[in-house]
Design an enzyme around this catalytic site. Structure first.
Site, PDB file in Angstrom:
ATOM      1  N   MET A 161       0.852  -1.178   0.000  1.00 34.55           N
ATOM      2  CA  MET A 161       0.000   0.000   0.000  1.00 34.55           C
ATOM      3  C   MET A 161       0.893   1.235   0.000  1.00 34.55           C
ATOM      4  O   MET A 161       1.822   1.300   0.813  1.00 34.55           O
ATOM      5  CB  MET A 161      -0.901   0.023   1.242  1.00 34.55           C
ATOM      6  N   VAL A 162       0.638   2.148  -0.901  1.00 35.69           N
ATOM      7  CA  VAL A 162       1.463   3.347  -0.975  1.00 35.69           C
ATOM      8  C   VAL A 162       1.540   4.010   0.396  1.00 35.69           C
ATOM      9  O   VAL A 162       0.515   4.350   0.994  1.00 35.69           O
ATOM     10  CB  VAL A 162       0.900   4.341  -2.015  1.00 35.69           C
ATOM     11  N   ARG A 216      -6.704  -3.437   0.792  1.00 38.58           N
ATOM     12  CA  ARG A 216      -7.607  -2.566   1.548  1.00 38.58           C
ATOM     13  C   ARG A 216      -8.217  -3.305   2.735  1.00 38.58           C
ATOM     14  O   ARG A 216      -8.493  -2.701   3.775  1.00 38.58           O
ATOM     15  CB  ARG A 216      -8.710  -2.041   0.631  1.00 38.58           C
ATOM     16  N   ASN A 241      -5.351 -11.141  -6.431  1.00 35.82           N
ATOM     17  CA  ASN A 241      -5.532  -9.921  -5.651  1.00 35.82           C
ATOM     18  C   ASN A 241      -6.843  -9.240  -6.038  1.00 35.82           C
ATOM     19  O   ASN A 241      -7.175  -9.162  -7.216  1.00 35.82           O
ATOM     20  CB  ASN A 241      -4.340  -8.987  -5.904  1.00 35.82           C
ATOM     21  N   GLY A 242      -7.563  -8.757  -5.008  1.00 40.42           N
ATOM     22  CA  GLY A 242      -8.794  -8.018  -5.244  1.00 40.42           C
ATOM     23  C   GLY A 242      -9.937  -8.510  -4.383  1.00 40.42           C
ATOM     24  O   GLY A 242     -10.210  -9.708  -4.326  1.00 40.42           O
ATOM     25  N   GLN A 301       8.646  -3.930  -2.729  1.00 42.35           N
ATOM     26  CA  GLN A 301       8.082  -3.622  -4.044  1.00 42.35           C
ATOM     27  C   GLN A 301       8.742  -2.367  -4.613  1.00 42.35           C
ATOM     28  O   GLN A 301       8.920  -1.371  -3.912  1.00 42.35           O
ATOM     29  CB  GLN A 301       6.573  -3.410  -3.992  1.00 42.35           C
ATOM     30  N   CYS A 355       0.186  -0.190 -10.578  1.00 36.28           N
ATOM     31  CA  CYS A 355      -0.229   1.122 -10.074  1.00 36.28           C
ATOM     32  C   CYS A 355      -0.851   1.939 -11.199  1.00 36.28           C
ATOM     33  O   CYS A 355      -0.205   2.192 -12.217  1.00 36.28           O
ATOM     34  CB  CYS A 355       0.963   1.858  -9.488  1.00 36.28           C
TER      35      CYS A 355
END
Length: 347
Positions: free
Chosen positions: A41-42, A251, A226-227, A94, A123
């Site tokens: 996560m950024v 998230r 992912n998701g 990453q 991204c």
């Protein structure tokens, strides 16, 4: 004690305990479930948060995306972007990059401290895409393959390498890209079930991931899906739908780092562990500390009036006092530390 990245010749040795590829391939046999992964996560996947996720059954954790060009040129960026310690394993660093030279220098600097490198090809932020980073790479397979090949040629099986991609509108393009990076030597592929332009409010397309998995299975390279992973039950469902070896939550773990332990909402223990790791390791910007706690309290459905008050506090000392005023916040070493589920409000 934290360690900033320094150029040391050899990468950290891999074993069955810290080899992410081994974990991804064998979790179904050893734990009767897919590998569980807390994704990048950024800004938010810093060391204290990684340690909390790991404590609650995340098999592998990621750093935030780090821009290679800044990292290799600027010592201040290295200090700000990357820290780890002896207990921070297994984890993947990453990287966001658009050329082989920066990538190889970046890998040289971080390899002694991590268990693998992940190239960000997912991204969708416009500024990154314009510079050929993130999602731009799924449309530039030749460059991506050259980066994968360069790292694997230099390090072989001494260092694991992953690519995290999004799907194309034409799924066959995704299949071709995946087959190509498999040929270049990638160790595993993470597939986010959305395109570059799909909003996060729209469901992830697990059928697309399954389509790709079925068509690259002969390559022997595992896939992580992912998701839309928000509950422990989602992990097995996503794995069944996609045929993936592992499932990544992003998230979902931000609001509930204990997701993989089966908690439907964030348990209070996460708050106490997060406070402990933040104060123990240091170096976490105040705004991140505050927002992490906001996300976790919001998951617990704490009174909105309290949460709004939290967001008005301006520094760490006042924030800790605020928690002590409103909750029974235990310290590390106290009986019951890290065990409570419900918020222990002071009445």
């Amino acid at each position: 004690m934290e360690r900033s990245a320094m150029a040391i010749p050899k990468p950290k040795p891999l074993s069955v305990k810290n080899d992410p590829l081994h974990i991804i391939k064998t979790r179904k046999l050893t734990h009767e479930r897919p590998a569980t992964i807390a994704g990048p996560m950024v800004r938010y996947s810093k060391l204290p948060f990684r340690q909390v996720c790991r404590r609650y059954d995340a098999d592998i954790v990621y750093t935030p995306m780090i821009l290679a060009r800044e990292f290799v040129r600027n010592p201040h960026a290295r200090m700000a972007d990357f820290s780890t310690n002896s207990g921070d394993s297994p984890f993947i660093v990453q990287v966001g990059t658009n050329n082989v030279a920066d990538l190889l220098k970046f890998v040289e600097m971080v390899a002694p401290f991590c268990d693998g490198i992940g190239i960000n090809c997912g991204c969708p932020i416009r500024e990154q895409v314009r510079e050929g980073i993130g999602c731009a790479l799924i449309y530039n397979g030749e460059l991506l393959c050259s980066m994968v090949s360069a790292v694997k040629k230099k390090y072989g099986d001494k260092l694991r390498l992953e690519t995290k991609i999004r799907i194309h509108d034409d799924w066959d393009q995704t299949v071709k890209l995946c087959r190509d990076v498999c040929g270049a030597g990638v160790d595993w592929i993470t597939i986010h079930g959305r395109t570059k332009n799909t909003r996060s409010s729209q469901p992830a397309d697990f059928q697309a991931i399954r389509y790709v998995v079925d068509r690259i299975s002969d390559k022997g390279v595992p896939v992580v899906a992912n998701g839309d992973c928000y509950l422990l039950e989602d992990v097995q469902q996503i794995a069944d739908l996609t045929g993936a070896h592992g499932v990544m939550a992003v998230r979902g773990v931000l609001s509930n780092p204990a997701l993989f332990s089966g908690f439907i909402t964030c348990p209070w223990g996460c708050i106490e562990w997060f406070w402990y790791y933040t104060l123990e390791f240091g170096g976490l910007p105040y705004q991140l500390l505050q927002h992490h706690l906001f996300c976790m309290l919001e998951s617990m459905e704490v009174d909105r009036v309290l949460i709004k008050a939290l967001m008005k506090i301006k520094n760490t000392t006042e924030l800790l006092d605020w928690f002590d005023d409103h909750f029974e916040l235990k310290r590390h070493g106290e009986r019951g530390f890290g065990q409570a589920v419900q918020p222990p409000l002071k009445r």
